[in-house]
Structures are given as structure tokens and as C-alpha cells.
Design a protein around this motif. Structure first.
Motif, PDB file in Angstrom:
ATOM      1  N   GLN A  51      43.129  36.294  35.825  1.00  0.00           N
ATOM      2  CA  GLN A  51      44.176  36.602  34.861  1.00  0.00           C
ATOM      3  C   GLN A  51      44.352  35.405  33.920  1.00  0.00           C
ATOM      4  OE1 GLN A  51      45.985  39.535  34.959  1.00  0.00           O
ATOM      5  NE2 GLN A  51      45.433  40.337  36.968  1.00  0.00           N
TER       6      GLN A  51
ATOM      7  N   ASN B 145      41.144  39.398  32.816  1.00  0.00           N
ATOM      8  CA  ASN B 145      42.230  40.138  32.172  1.00  0.00           C
ATOM      9  C   ASN B 145      43.029  39.176  31.298  1.00  0.00           C
ATOM     10  OD1 ASN B 145      45.481  41.246  33.243  1.00  0.00           O
ATOM     11  ND2 ASN B 145      44.341  41.960  31.486  1.00  0.00           N
TER      12      ASN B 145
ATOM     13  N   LEU C  96      34.994  49.441  36.284  1.00  0.00           N
ATOM     14  CA  LEU C  96      34.324  48.174  36.585  1.00  0.00           C
ATOM     15  C   LEU C  96      32.932  48.424  37.126  1.00  0.00           C
ATOM     16  CD1 LEU C  96      37.243  46.209  38.266  1.00  0.00           C
ATOM     17  CD2 LEU C  96      36.566  46.230  35.861  1.00  0.00           C
TER      18      LEU C  96
ATOM     19  N   ILE D 106      41.940  50.967  34.896  1.00  0.00           N
ATOM     20  CA  ILE D 106      40.871  49.965  34.793  1.00  0.00           C
ATOM     21  C   ILE D 106      39.868  50.017  35.946  1.00  0.00           C
ATOM     22  CG2 ILE D 106      40.489  47.470  35.063  1.00  0.00           C
ATOM     23  CD1 ILE D 106      40.989  48.272  32.235  1.00  0.00           C
ATOM     24  N   LEU D 107      40.348  50.135  37.169  1.00  0.00           N
ATOM     25  CA  LEU D 107      39.479  49.931  38.333  1.00  0.00           C
ATOM     26  C   LEU D 107      38.238  50.831  38.347  1.00  0.00           C
ATOM     27  CD1 LEU D 107      42.168  49.334  41.101  1.00  0.00           C
ATOM     28  CD2 LEU D 107      40.656  47.642  40.044  1.00  0.00           C
TER      29      LEU D 107
ATOM     30  N   LEU E 212      47.844  42.833  35.734  1.00  0.00           N
ATOM     31  CA  LEU E 212      47.103  43.838  36.499  1.00  0.00           C
ATOM     32  C   LEU E 212      46.898  43.295  37.910  1.00  0.00           C
ATOM     33  CD1 LEU E 212      44.427  44.863  33.825  1.00  0.00           C
ATOM     34  CD2 LEU E 212      46.583  46.016  34.356  1.00  0.00           C
TER      35      LEU E 212
ATOM     36  N   HIS F 274      36.390  49.273  46.278  1.00  0.00           N
ATOM     37  CA  HIS F 274      35.779  48.415  45.260  1.00  0.00           C
ATOM     38  C   HIS F 274      35.309  47.092  45.862  1.00  0.00           C
ATOM     39  CE1 HIS F 274      36.956  51.068  41.987  1.00  0.00           C
ATOM     40  NE2 HIS F 274      38.151  51.154  42.524  1.00  0.00           N
TER      41      HIS F 274
ATOM     42  N   LEU G  96      43.841  44.180  40.071  1.00  0.00           N
ATOM     43  CA  LEU G  96      42.564  43.625  39.616  1.00  0.00           C
ATOM     44  C   LEU G  96      42.249  42.342  40.369  1.00  0.00           C
ATOM     45  CD1 LEU G  96      40.309  44.033  37.421  1.00  0.00           C
ATOM     46  CD2 LEU G  96      41.561  42.342  36.069  1.00  0.00           C
ATOM     47  N   SER G  97      43.271  41.508  40.554  1.00  0.00           N
ATOM     48  CA  SER G  97      43.071  40.267  41.310  1.00  0.00           C
ATOM     49  C   SER G  97      42.970  40.535  42.800  1.00  0.00           C
ATOM     50  CB  SER G  97      44.235  39.300  41.041  1.00  0.00           C
ATOM     51  OG  SER G  97      44.298  38.970  39.676  1.00  0.00           O
TER      52      SER G  97
ATOM     53  N   ASP H 106      46.454  49.231  36.344  1.00  0.00           N
ATOM     54  CA  ASP H 106      45.272  49.049  37.188  1.00  0.00           C
ATOM     55  C   ASP H 106      44.500  50.350  37.380  1.00  0.00           C
ATOM     56  OD1 ASP H 106      45.402  46.190  38.223  1.00  0.00           O
ATOM     57  OD2 ASP H 106      47.404  46.886  38.713  1.00  0.00           O
TER      58      ASP H 106
ATOM     59  N   GLY I 230      38.671  39.292  39.857  1.00  0.00           N
ATOM     60  CA  GLY I 230      39.126  39.175  38.477  1.00  0.00           C
ATOM     61  C   GLY I 230      40.074  38.012  38.273  1.00  0.00           C
TER      62      GLY I 230
ATOM     63  N   THR J 120      39.442  42.713  43.347  1.00  0.00           N
ATOM     64  CA  THR J 120      38.207  42.171  42.783  1.00  0.00           C
ATOM     65  C   THR J 120      38.360  40.667  42.676  1.00  0.00           C
ATOM     66  OG1 THR J 120      38.839  42.174  40.435  1.00  0.00           O
ATOM     67  CG2 THR J 120      38.083  44.260  41.354  1.00  0.00           C
TER      68      THR J 120
END
Length: 913
Positions: free
Chosen positions: A416, A290, A389, A385-386, A405, A135, A408-409, A382, A414, A412
Motif C-alpha cells: 500500500q 495499491n 490479479l 480487485i482480487l 484495500l 489466492h 490485498l495486503s 477488494d 501487495g 497477497t
């Protein structure tokens, strides 16, 4: 990085380096490195293999100038660049500079973008095979394409169509489903006078898009096509910067999706969170955010409200998917969610791929040229979700979840945003909105209602709606309902499962062992708790307990506090205790509490032995535990656990009376220097009742001693002397008179303070008669000698007072008995003051202050400051006297101590500054 190439052998070593470079200057946990190297099923030796890769990298960097270093920090590693540069960061920086000058200096912007693009040597992470890093690579590749497109568009604006037409055709061929390069290529062909080729190019692009995706080109590209058919002057057409919406081939007039749930009219609060979310909109890329938090904190409500507020920024559509992460049934998997999103975007079901990776790729392709707002509600983790995106920087994604998550951080950019309960003002404002009648103006009762709801928005809304429907019910009645044992029963509506169902979804999502740990913590008489306490009451190893607490905090079933402590939201504790009663029963509850009491007793006994090494031990049968190396460490532990120890002692009073008085008596050293005297007395009365019911004379003696000290500090002389004498009698009756020596010593000091000199002389004489001749007890002997000296001082026998006081001082020198010695220094100061030797008096008062400087003993600090303040009030300077007396008054006030009045009297005598 600088072009000093390093050959790295081994796929895992290259992958580890890639993980560090993507998060340069940030700590990368070992768990994240394991995920990068083994996407699934890492071997048992994974941690050791990660450490080997790091060793290889460190060796490769060693001795090279300008190369980074890998530093160990906590449970992870950090790549320190040490002056080195990263191509990816330089690329993004140049692109940012170019965009900032594009409007005013397009030629300069093109130059900067070309420099940025020259940094690329192929696809991002081309020689790294790691699904967990894919990603991040996709993001970088997408950024490269966006910058390339922007650069070529600026070239066209500058009239350089002849020089870029071939480049545009090649770029479009390399990305045959990407609309922007095709649109720019058509524009360049038209401006070069190659109208027929431009029209043919369009037909070829459209046919491929329909065959592969089932959709037509977007409206702007269609408009360009129509312009070319009409023979409009292509030089007058300027390519648009904003990406546009594509429409299905079967229905070109289909409006963009608008799937957001309705906003609510009673939205209130969350001003700080909304400001944080709004700040994410600043910049070239739409945010991925998130919103997580405790169950019932209003995550979806906030997400929907914010999404409606920013919807106009996303003309290509507003998508919503309920991922059902905490529904009673199965959660929506990524494949089903992607299929739903693609159908919403007009892709016919018949052409949807079946493989999850192909679905995710198709989704990124369809969204590549669009500005979409996507709300992914109630995510479970996660992994769900991933894949959802988009790769386009023009698409914003809002995710709600009960847990954090972390990937996510990590994978990406992303952000929080964690929601807690409302504060008092927000809570009252919400209740006011829900109660528009006169009840909404009773702020005091509304505030009390909000406290009983714990500030939790779902509880506040249910309570407010319940009151709105029952217009005849007063706020006072509602408060009484919520203060009863069935509070959660009153937080529901007919046909609505209420707060319990909200909590139940989070609870059922946890593995069985975590549920058991959570239930056990809920019934424990603990305000907040540590890993060690959790391990004791749940009978777990500390690593397992730590892991459990971290997981429960990550899902917001617990709150992670400062200093490694954890706590419950009040309503969650009530719910978890209900689950314990239903699933575990009273026998398991008692076993859990017993384990906690035993663990707490070990700590209290160890702290008491460290703080009062010459005093009688609390539990002679217990082997001394060496858990506290220093008195300061023991005192800090008692500081942290004082509330819990008092709660545990009260809990033990009925079924474990011995534990009750042991916990209370073990707190004596802490209570003497920190505790509130009246709370101390209340606790010791509970402990004394427990010791009497069990016929435990040792417990009664120790508790009477502690009660006496508390009463004496409140100037309750008669009660204090009675308790001291009872403690001495109990020691004599059980043949343990030596254990009462400290009782004699402190009673002597009390009698001196109240000018009962004959009584004091008799008491100290009794103590000296039974003083053992065996191993010396310097602090006890020094205290008795100090009292002898003080007797002589009070009687005016100044010369006779010198010898015992100096002997006491000698006994205490060099043994770390700062507390005991400070009292001797104060007595010597008073003696020299009486002998009219102010220079010597000052020296001893200063020494006392130095000894107490590093201790948090409020009573001792108050005494030392009071004596120095009194001395300076007489001898000057007055300003210094005032400062000492103010501190003395404050410290003694915290203890509810009698010294407060004397300090205030002396301050009054000094007048205003």
C-alpha cells in the motif's frame, strides 16, 4: 513445519491454522479469520467460533517441543513460531539462494532447487476450503512451478537432457496450457535425438492451445519449432529464461497491447513515493501495489507516470482498465474487467467463459508466461480487485483507489502506498509549472495560494489552469477569491465540474449513516476529534462512532491522527459543511452543536473538579462525573481538548451563553499552568460578555476571578486587583462569600508581590474572618497561612514567619497537594535564605523542584527554577544556576509571564559560560 504430525479434526480448525501459517509472526485480526472461515454471510456466533478454533489449536500445540504458540494481541492473534520452521518459507529461501548462484554455479543452484521442491507434498492448502485463502494458495503453487521450470532449464544447460526429458514431458502434460514446460520438453527431445517426437509434441501442444484458448504458442516456441524443422543442431540452442508473449492464432503479427493513458508534461513532486515504488522492482517478482489516498491527491497521475517509466521492463504488454469505482454510474464488475483484459490479450470473445471463476482462471492461464504491466484504475473495493490479479510473478499490477484495500495486503504480497496532499515546496513547484509568466516568480503569493488549496493536487491544477487562462488576473485577486465563502466555486473550469465533483464521488460511495456522521463532524467547532466527541455530536454509541470514523479514515474522507484522534482536510471540511447546509438545515445544525457543547461541558466540569477540588464548582446543579481518576488524567484530557474547548466556548457565546462561560471558567486550572495569558484574556472577555448578556452573576464572578489571575501573571496589577474585587463583590451580593475565598487568597498573593503589604494584611484578615468552621479545606487554609508567613517575611519578622509556613506545610503533607505545597517550600526557602541559613534554603528549594518534577505546570516550574537559580547565582555553582535560570526563562516565556525578565536579568549577571 517439523515432521511432528498433529491430526486436526474439523474444516474450520484447519482453515484457521492455514490463515495463521500464511501470516506467521504477524497479527491476524479476528475479522480476517472470520473472512477465511466463512467467505460470505458469517453467522452471528462467528467470533465465538473463531475463538473456539484457536482454543483447539492451542490445545493441540500444548506440550510439544518446537511447536508454535498462538498469542492474543489487540483485536487479533499472532502465531509465534518459537523456533519452528515453515516449509513455505524454507522453500522460498532455498529458491532465493539458488537464483543468487545460478549464473556462477548452476550445479549448486540445481541442488538447492531440488531441495526446495522436495519440501512439497502436494498442492498448497490442499485440505483447506476457503475462497479467501485461495489466492494465497495459487501464489504458492505458481512459485513451485516457476522454481521447477527454472531447475529443469538449468539441468538442460548442464547437459542433463537424458535424465530430465521424461520429467519435462510429465510436467507439460500436467499443465497443458503452460508454455514453458512444453518449450523445455521440446528442447530436451531434440537434444536426445528425438526430433520427430519433438515436432509431434509441438503440434499436439499447439492444437490444444488453439482449441482451448484461441491463441498460438509464443514467438520463442515457434522459433524453436522452425529450428527443429530446419534440422539445426539442438545442442547449440539454449532455452531462454525470459517468458515471452503469446499472440492470437488469427493474427500472429499483432503488437503487444499498449493501453496506458498519456503521461503529463507537468508532473512534479512525489519523489519519496516514486522511490518507494522503484524499490518494489528489486527482486524476482514483479510488484502488486495499491496507490490510495484522499480524493484529488493525484493517484492516477502518479500511477500513469510511474507506469510509463517502467514500461520497458514488460515487453508483453501494458494493460489499462478503468474500474469506474467512483463514477456516477455502476462500477465495472470483475467479470466485465476480466473480459476486457482477455480481449486485450487477444482471446476472441467467442471463446470467453461466462462464469466469473472460469474467467479468472483463464486470465491467470493466459498471463502465466508473460511479463505484463496492468494498471487497474479507480477500484472501489477488494472484491473488485482480487479476481483480476494474475498468478504469474512476471506481471506487475498497479491499483489506484480512494480507500485502503486491506484484503490485498492480507491475501497477497501487495504493497500500500498512501498519498496525502503536497507539501509547500511541491505545491509551489506545481503552480510554477502551470504559470510560466511573471506570476510564477511570486513565491510568497504562490505559497499562500497553495495553502488555500490545501496542497491538494487537483485543486492546485484547477487553480493554476484557471489563472493561466486569465492572464490579466493577479495572484492577489486569486487569493481574495479563494479566501471568500465560495472557495470551491473558484476551483473549477468551464465544462469541468471541479473539486466538488471529485469529493462528491467519494461522498456518494458511503452509506447514508456515514454521510450523516461526516456532515455533522464538518460543522462542529473542533480542530481534531475523538471517538467520544463524534459519538456525542452524532448521537451514536461509541462502538458505532468508532466504526464510522475508521471507515471514513479508510476511504480518506478523514485523516487518522495520533492518539486516536481524527481530522479533516480543509477543503473536504468545506465541502462536507456545504452538504450539511443543503441536506440537514440550520435546525439540525443547532441540535448537533448543542449535543457537542453539553458533552464538552460534562468533561470540563469533571476536569475542573479533579484539578481544583477546593475551588467553587462550575456547575453546582451537575452531578459530579467520575471520568477522571487522577489530576494528571484530567490535565491530559484538557491538553488534548484545549483548542476545541475554546472554539466551543466562542461558538456558544451567542445562543448558549451559560455554556460559554462554563466552558471558559472550567479551563481555569489548565490555563493557569499551560495557557498563553493573552489568549486566555481574549477568551474570558468573550465569556464575560456572554454572562453579562444573560444576567448570570455566578458566571460573571467566576470569569472575573479568572481574568484577574491572567492579568496578574502579565504584571497588570490594577486590572487584576479590580477584577478580583469585582469577583468578591459579586460573591457577597449573591450571598456566596465563602465561594470567594480563593479569590481572597490569590489577591493576597498579588498584593504581596507588588509590595502592597497593608492591603495584603487586610485581604487575608477578611478571608480568615469568613473561613467556615465546617469541614477543613487544607489547600485553601495552607495558602492563606503561606501568605501570612510571607507578610511576616517581607516585614523582616523572620521568627513570626516560621510558624504559619510550617503549619501550612503540615496541612499539605500526605494529601497529594504537590502544587500548593511547592509554593510553601519556595516560601520556606526564601525565609531561610533571609535568615542566612543557605543549607536549609537549598533543602526547601530542592524539595520544591522534586514536587514539580512530574507536573507539567509551566508557571510553577518557572517559579521553582527561578528561585533555585537565584539562590545558586549567589551561592554557586554558577553553571547550575545558569541551567535553572535558562529553564525558568523558557517556561515563563511560553506563558508570556513576568518571570521571564527576572530570569534573563540574573542570567546576564552571570555572564557568558
Amino acid at each position: 513445519m517439523e515432521d511432528d504430525r498433529i491430526e486436526l479434526r474439523g474444516r474450520r480448525t484447519r482453515t484457521a491454522l492455514a490463515a495463521f501459517l500464511l501470516d506467521a509472526e504477524r497479527v491476524v485480526p479476528i475479522s480476517q479469520l472470520v473472512d477465511a472461515l466463512w467467505d460470505e454471510s458469517p453467522p452471528p456466533t462467528s467470533t465465538r467460533q473463531v475463538q473456539h478454533c484457536i482454543s483447539v489449536l492451542r490445545q493441540a500445540f500444548k506440550g510439544r517441543r518446537g511447536q508454535p504458540r498462538i498469542l492474543t494481541e489487540g483485536t487479533g492473534y499472532r502465531l509465534s513460531l518459537d523456533g519452528a520452521t515453515l516449509d513455505s518459507r524454507e522453500f522460498l529461501a532455498l529458491a532465493g539462494q539458488a537464483r543468487s548462484v545460478a549464473e556462477a554455479e548452476p550445479a549448486r543452484a540445481v541442488e538447492l532447487m531440488r531441495r526446495a521442491l522436495e519440501l512439497w507434498r502436494g498442492r498448497a492448502l490442499a485440505d483447506v476450503s476457503s475462497p479467501s485463502l485461495a489466492h494465497r494458495a495459487t501464489y504458492l503453487d505458481e512459485q513451485r512451478l516457476v522454481v521447477w521450470e527454472e531447475c529443469l532449464e538449468l539441468e538442460l544447460q548442464l547437459g542433463r537432457h537424458e535424465s530430465v526429458v521424461s520429467e519435462l514431458i510429465a510436467l507439460s502434460a500436467a499443465h497443458p496450457l503452460r508454455e514453458r514446460p512444453a518449450e523445455l520438453a521440446m528442447t530436451a527431445l531434440g537434444r536426445c535425438g528425438r526430433r520427430a517426437e519433438a515436432l509431434s509434441f509441438y503440434q499436439g501442444f499447439r492444437a490444444h492451445l488453439v482449441d482451448e484458448m484461441g491463441i498460438d504458442p509464443g514467438s520463442r516456441m515457434q522459433a524453436l519449432h522452425q529450428s527443429l524443422l530446419r534440422g539445426d543442431d539442438p545442442s547449440s540452442a539454449r532455452p531462454a529464461a525470459a517468458p515471452v508473449r503469446q499472440t492470437p492464432a488469427s493474427s500472429r503479427l499483432t503488437p503487444p497491447p499498449a493501453e496506458l493513458p498519456a503521461d503529463i508534461s507537468t508532473f512534479t513532486g512525489r519523489a519519496a513515493e516514486l522511490a518507494t515504488l522503484d524499490r518494489l522492482l528489486v527482486g524476482p517478482h514483479a510488484p502488486v501495489v495499491n496507490i490510495n489516498g484522499i480524493a484529488g491527491s493525484g493517484k492516477t497521475t502518479l500511477a500513469v507516470h510511474w507506469a510509463h517509466g517502467i514500461a520497458s521492463r514488460f515487453p508483453d504488454g501494458l494493460l489499462h482498465v478503468n474500474l469506474r469505482g467512483h463514477d456516477p454510474g455502476p462500477a465495472l464488475d470483475a467479470t466485465a474487467a476480466l473480459s476486457q483484459l482477455l480481449r486485450s490479450l487477444g482471446v476472441p470473445p467467442a471463446v470467453l467463459p461466462t462464469h466469473p471463476d472460469e474467467l479468472a482462471g483463464r486470465f491467470r492461464t493466459v498471463t502465466a508466461s508473460r511479463r505484463l504491466l496492468i494498471l487497474l484504475d479507480d477500484a472501489s473495493d477488494d472484491a473488485q480487485i482480487l479476481p483480476l490479479l494474475p498468478g504469474s510473478p512476471g506481471c506487475a499490477v498497479i491499483i489506484t483507489s480512494r480507500g485502503d484495500l486491506p484484503a490485498l495486503s492480507a491475501r497477497t504480497d501487495g504493497t500500500q502506498v498512501t498519498l496525502g496532499p503536497f507539501d509547500s515546496t511541491e505545491s509551489v513547484n506545481l503552480l510554477r509549472l502551470l504559470l510560466p509568466d511573471e506570476r510564477g516568480r511570486d513565491e510568497d503569493r504562490l505559497r499562500r495560494l497553495s495553502e488555500l488549496c490545501g496542497g491538494l493536487p487537483v485543486a492546485l491544477r484547477l487553480t493554476g489552469e484557471r489563472l493561466r487562462r486569465r492572464s490579466k488576473v493577479s495572484l492577489e485577486t486569486a487569493i481574495q477569491e479563494l479566501t471568500g465563502p465560495d472557495r470551491l466555486d473558484h476551483m473549477r473550469l468551464p465544462g469541468d465540474p471541479g473539486v466538488r465533483a471529485t469529493f462528491d464521488a467519494s461522498y456518494r460511495a458511503q452509506p447514508m449513516w456515514l454521510r450523516g456522521l461526516w456532515r455533522s463532524l464538518a460543522i462542529a467547532p473542533l480542530d481534531t476529534f475523538t471517538v467520544e466527541a463524534a459519538a456525542a455530536l452524532a448521537d451514536l454509541d461509541e462502538p458505532d462512532a468508532r466504526s464510522g470514523l475508521e471507515q471514513l479514515a479508510a476511504t480518506h474522507l478523514l485523516e487518522a491522527l495520533e492518539n486516536g484522534r481524527y481530522g479533516f482536510h480543509e477543503l473536504l471540511r468545506i465541502y462536507a459543511a456545504e452538504r450539511h447546509e443543503e441536506e440537514d438545515g440550520p435546525a439540525m445544525a443547532q441540535l448537533t452543536i448543542d449535543r457537542l457543547l453539553d458533552w464538552m461541558a460534562v468533561g470540563v466540569d469533571a476536569a475542573h473538579r479533579r484539578l481544583r477540588p477546593e475551588h467553587p464548582v462550575i456547575d453546582p446543579e451537575r452531578t459530579p462525573a467520575g471520568s477522571f481518576e487522577h489530576a494528571k488524567q484530567a490535565l491530559e484530557w484538557l491538553d488534548a481538548e484545549a483548542v476545541n474547548i475554546a472554539r466551543c466556548a466562542r461558538q456558544a457565546a451567542e445562543h448558549r451563553p451559560r455554556r460559554c462561560w462554563q466552558l471558559a471558567a472550567g479551563m481555569h486550572g489548565w490555563l493557569a499552568v499551560r495557557g498563553n495569558r493573552r489568549e486566555w484574556i481574549a477568551l474570558y472577555r468573550v465569556a464575560l460578555d456572554a454572562a453579562r448578556r444573560s444576567g448570570d452573576l455566578r458566571g460573571q464572578r467566576l470569569i472575573h476571578h479568572g481574568l484577574a489571575v491572567a492579568h496578574s501573571s502579565l504584571d497588570q496589577y490594577a486590572k487584576a486587583r479590580t477584577s478580583f474585587r469585582v469577583a468578591i463583590s459579586l460573591a457577597t451580593a449573591t450571598g456566596q462569600s465563602h465561594d470567594a475565598l480563593w479569590t481572597y487568597a490569590i489577591l493576597t498573593g498579588l498584593e504581596l508581590e507588588h509590595e502592597r503589604y497593608d492591603d495584603a494584611a487586610q485581604t487575608v484578615a477578611e478571608a480568615l474572618r469568613i473561613l467556615p468552621t465546617g469541614p477543613r479545606r487544607p489547600q485553601l487554609e495552607a495558602t492563606l497561612l503561606r501568605h501570612q508567613g510571607e507578610l511576616h517575611l517581607r516585614a523582616g519578622r523572620f521568627e513570626a514567619a516560621l510558624a504559619p509556613l510550617h503549619q501550612a506545610r503540615t496541612l499539605l503533607t500526605g494529601i497529594g497537594a504537590d502544587l500548593c505545597r511547592s509554593y510553601v517550600e519556595i516560601a520556606l526557602g526564601q525565609l531561610h535564605e533571609a535568615r542566612e541559613e543557605p543549607h536549609l534554603a537549598r533543602r526547601h528549594y530542592l524539595q520544591a523542584l522534586r514536587l514539580v518534577h512530574t507536573r507539567n505546570d509551566n508557571r510553577l516550574i518557572a517559579s521553582a527554577r527561578l528561585r533555585m537559580g537565584a539562590f545558586l547565582a549567589k551561592h554557586g555553582p554558577a553553571e547550575e544556576a545558569r541551567e535553572h535560570l535558562m529553564i525558568a526563562a523558557e517556561k515563563s516565556r511560553l506563558l508570556d509571564d513576568t518571570q521571564t525578565a527576572e530570569a534573563q536579568r540574573l542570567l546576564a549577571s552571570l555572564g557568558r559560560p
